[in-house]
Design a protein around this motif. Structure first.
Motif, mmCIF file in Angstrom:
data_model
loop_
_atom_site.group_PDB
_atom_site.id
_atom_site.type_symbol
_atom_site.label_atom_id
_atom_site.label_comp_id
_atom_site.label_asym_id
_atom_site.label_seq_id
_atom_site.Cartn_x
_atom_site.Cartn_y
_atom_site.Cartn_z
ATOM 1 N N GLU A 89 5.344 4.007 -3.188
ATOM 2 C CA GLU A 89 6.235 4.835 -2.385
ATOM 3 C C GLU A 89 6.636 4.131 -1.094
ATOM 4 O OE1 GLU A 89 4.519 8.655 -1.713
ATOM 5 O OE2 GLU A 89 4.022 8.964 -3.826
ATOM 6 N N LEU A 111 -1.715 -5.675 -3.418
ATOM 7 C CA LEU A 111 -1.758 -4.228 -3.212
ATOM 8 C C LEU A 111 -0.402 -3.669 -3.606
ATOM 9 C CD1 LEU A 111 -2.972 -1.564 -2.116
ATOM 10 C CD2 LEU A 111 -2.177 -2.256 0.163
ATOM 11 N N HIS A 112 -0.394 -2.730 -4.524
ATOM 12 C CA HIS A 112 0.844 -2.103 -4.973
ATOM 13 C C HIS A 112 0.927 -0.697 -4.398
ATOM 14 C CE1 HIS A 112 3.264 -0.167 -8.498
ATOM 15 N NE2 HIS A 112 4.038 -0.456 -7.463
ATOM 16 N N ILE A 113 1.918 -0.468 -3.539
ATOM 17 C CA ILE A 113 2.179 0.858 -2.980
ATOM 18 C C ILE A 113 3.527 1.319 -3.529
ATOM 19 C CG2 ILE A 113 2.558 2.224 -0.883
ATOM 20 C CD1 ILE A 113 0.687 0.388 0.594
ATOM 21 N N LYS A 127 -3.487 2.419 4.365
ATOM 22 C CA LYS A 127 -3.778 1.845 3.042
ATOM 23 C C LYS A 127 -3.819 0.321 3.107
ATOM 24 C CE LYS A 127 -1.793 5.412 0.012
ATOM 25 N NZ LYS A 127 -0.668 5.715 -0.923
ATOM 26 N N VAL A 128 -2.831 -0.250 3.800
ATOM 27 C CA VAL A 128 -2.751 -1.711 3.872
ATOM 28 C C VAL A 128 -3.912 -2.268 4.693
ATOM 29 C CG1 VAL A 128 -1.314 -3.685 4.465
ATOM 30 C CG2 VAL A 128 -0.246 -1.585 3.648
ATOM 31 N N THR A 138 4.385 6.907 6.912
ATOM 32 C CA THR A 138 4.213 5.569 7.451
ATOM 33 C C THR A 138 2.788 5.351 7.947
ATOM 34 O OG1 THR A 138 6.548 5.571 8.102
ATOM 35 C CG2 THR A 138 5.149 3.865 9.050
ATOM 36 N N PHE A 140 -7.132 -2.116 2.695
ATOM 37 C CA PHE A 140 -7.147 -3.129 1.638
ATOM 38 C C PHE A 140 -7.455 -4.506 2.215
ATOM 39 C CE2 PHE A 140 -5.136 -6.322 -1.075
ATOM 40 C CZ PHE A 140 -5.592 -5.952 -2.343
ATOM 41 N N PHE A 192 0.725 4.814 4.935
ATOM 42 C CA PHE A 192 1.019 3.471 4.426
ATOM 43 C C PHE A 192 0.237 2.419 5.201
ATOM 44 C CE2 PHE A 192 3.601 -0.327 5.297
ATOM 45 C CZ PHE A 192 3.743 -0.855 4.023
ATOM 46 N N PRO A 212 7.582 4.152 2.565
ATOM 47 C CA PRO A 212 7.281 5.171 3.579
ATOM 48 C C PRO A 212 8.496 5.517 4.438
ATOM 49 C CG PRO A 212 6.484 3.040 4.313
ATOM 50 C CD PRO A 212 7.029 2.831 2.924
ATOM 51 N N VAL A 255 5.866 -3.119 -2.279
ATOM 52 C CA VAL A 255 6.248 -1.759 -1.879
ATOM 53 C C VAL A 255 7.438 -1.357 -2.737
ATOM 54 C CG1 VAL A 255 6.833 -0.242 0.045
ATOM 55 C CG2 VAL A 255 5.496 -2.320 0.459
ATOM 56 N N LEU A 258 1.781 -7.865 -0.922
ATOM 57 C CA LEU A 258 2.030 -6.434 -0.771
ATOM 58 C C LEU A 258 3.338 -6.094 -1.481
ATOM 59 C CD1 LEU A 258 1.530 -3.617 0.437
ATOM 60 C CD2 LEU A 258 2.688 -4.403 2.519
#
Length: 450
Positions: A255, A251-253, A269-270, A263, A273, A266, A257, A230, A228
């Motif tokens: 932003e 997984l590329h996020i 999303k995780v 949050t 995934f 966020f 949170p 972030v 992950l």
């Protein structure tokens, strides 16, 4: 783009930088429990890195082999003329005697990089003897400490963690987040983000900071279900490397949170995934939202009474991660208007369009043109040009901008190095708890008038 940032530079030098050189990634090593950086560079290099990244950056302090305890070759003219391998060899021998480390990382700076010393061969000799030691080229002319951080991570993965043929554990995630010692809040931020991920049902492998268990966590990297990242860009190169080396997805996020809405999004999303059960994560979101809004409702009484004396506009200059995170939170959740956003960490060109797009429609009806600039003189000039419409504005920046904020009659808040007006022991502005801390910080300054 502002007129200041359109100004053509007459040299390749910059003033008042917001980052250090690549060898500053020695602090990445310090962020790993039991790891020992060995600085293969000239006198003063690590002193400057320590002064900028740990001391004049929230006075974070350092432990074990960090700061003034860090082994250094202190390369001289003699090493430049005749080669520095003998000096480095002696330094490694001495370091192995003095420091009982679990991992040793030799970081070569500009001198070794320019004269072409074969550091990897020397380090390989020690590795063949059974020492857990890694070599990495972090010559300052190759990039800043964020580039150096990615180089160090990949070197440890390749030369220490090595190959892996086992299974991956569902629900175990490697957390690639902030660069150690770069953001003043990195230790607290890692703890808060790890707390959130655990609350959502994950087992979190924390590679840096107070919750890192040392090299055994690094040896677990290939076991994780996924990586992950972030951050808008830092760490993506590492995740791509792990995907190629281990077939491990990531997984590329982009932003970070801050606040309940960001949050919760966020977490979902995780969880989506990873494909884990959503019951625990939704229960955690409900609990955290309840606590968050409990405190926010109490804050709203203050805000309703004193809103007319509060800042309504702000300018921000920092690295891409926090320029984006703070701008989104302040605009979307608090209703402040961003008048200037300047990114200072020199992100690679391939990420800049995505970063720019993230600032468009950052909140309903709110759009800001982000600018990329490393030169402190031009940054200050650009913020000076901002004509804040009314009231006392908010400026989020570095210590370089203190006088500018005073001239503007603005509230000032240090969020990026150098940060010489703030002491950081354990603080976070991310997630649920961090957002409340951030509001306290800003509006305490508003009440206090500074």
């Amino acid at each position: 783009m502002s007129e200041a940032l359109k100004t053509k530079k007459k040299s390749n030098s910059i003033s008042d930088p917001r980052y250090s050189c690549a060898v500053g990634a020695s602090n990445t090593v310090v962020g790993i429990k039991g790891a020992v950086p060995i600085a293969n560079c000239s006198p003063g290099c690590q002193l400057k890195q320590t002064a900028f990244l740990t001391f004049e950056n929230g006075f974070q302090g350092s432990i074990f082999a960090g700061a003034g305890n860090m082994p250094s070759a202190n390369s001289t003219e003699n090493d430049i003329v005749f080669g520095g391998i003998k000096t480095l060899d002696q330094l490694i021998k001495s370091t192995l005697k003095v420091f009982d480390g679990d991992l040793y990382v030799v970081l070569t700076g500009c001198v070794g990089g320019l004269i072409g010393d074969d550091v990897p061969s020397l380090v390989n000799e020690y590795r063949d003897l059974g020492y857990p030691i890694v070599a990495v080229d972090t010559a300052g002319f190759k990039g800043n400490n964020l580039f150096g951080h990615e180089e160090v991570v990949n070197a440890i993965v390749d030369q220490f963690v090595g190959d892996y043929k086992g299974e991956r554990k569902k629900g175990l995630v490697n957390l690639w987040f902030e660069v150690p010692y770069y953001n003043q809040n990195w230790r607290g931020d890692y703890q808060e983000l790890a707390r959130i991920l655990r609350g959502a049902g994950f087992e979190v492998n924390v590679l840096f900071g107070p919750e890192n268990n040392g090299v055994k966590d690094w040896l677990r990297i290939p076991e994780a279900q996924f990586n992950l990242v972030v951050s808008p860009w830092v760490g993506v190169r590492n995740a791509e490397h792990l995907e190629k080396k281990y077939g491990q997805p990531f997984l590329h996020i982009p932003e970070i949170p801050i606040g309940a809405e960001a949050t919760a999004a966020f977490i979902r999303k995780v969880v989506d995934f990873a494909g884990i059960d959503k019951e625990q994560s939704e229960k955690f979101i409900e609990q955290e939202n309840g606590i968050y809004y409990y405190y926010l409702e109490h804050f709203s009484e203050f805000f309703a009474e004193y809103w007319y004396g509060m800042p309504s506009e702000f300018a921000i200059t920092a690295d891409s991660a926090y320029t984006l995170a703070y701008t989104k939170f302040l605009a979307d959740q608090i209703g402040l208007i961003p008048r200037k956003a300047i990114i200072t960490d020199d992100p690679p060109q391939k990420f800049r369009k995505t970063i720019e797009d993230a600032f468009h429609n950052i909140s309903e009806g709110v759009d800001v043109e982000v600018e990329f600039e490393e030169d402190g003189y031009l940054i200050e000039k650009a913020i000076k040009e901002v004509d804040f419409s009314s009231g006392k504005p908010l400026i989020l920046a570095s210590s370089w901008e203190i006088n500018l904020a005073n001239d503007k009659g603005a509230l000032f808040f240090e969020i990026t190095p150098p940060s010489s007006e703030t002491l950081i022991i354990n603080r976070s502005f991310v997630g649920y708890k961090g957002a409340l801390n951030l509001l306290e910080k800003i509006y305490s300054a508003s009440v206090g008038g500074k």
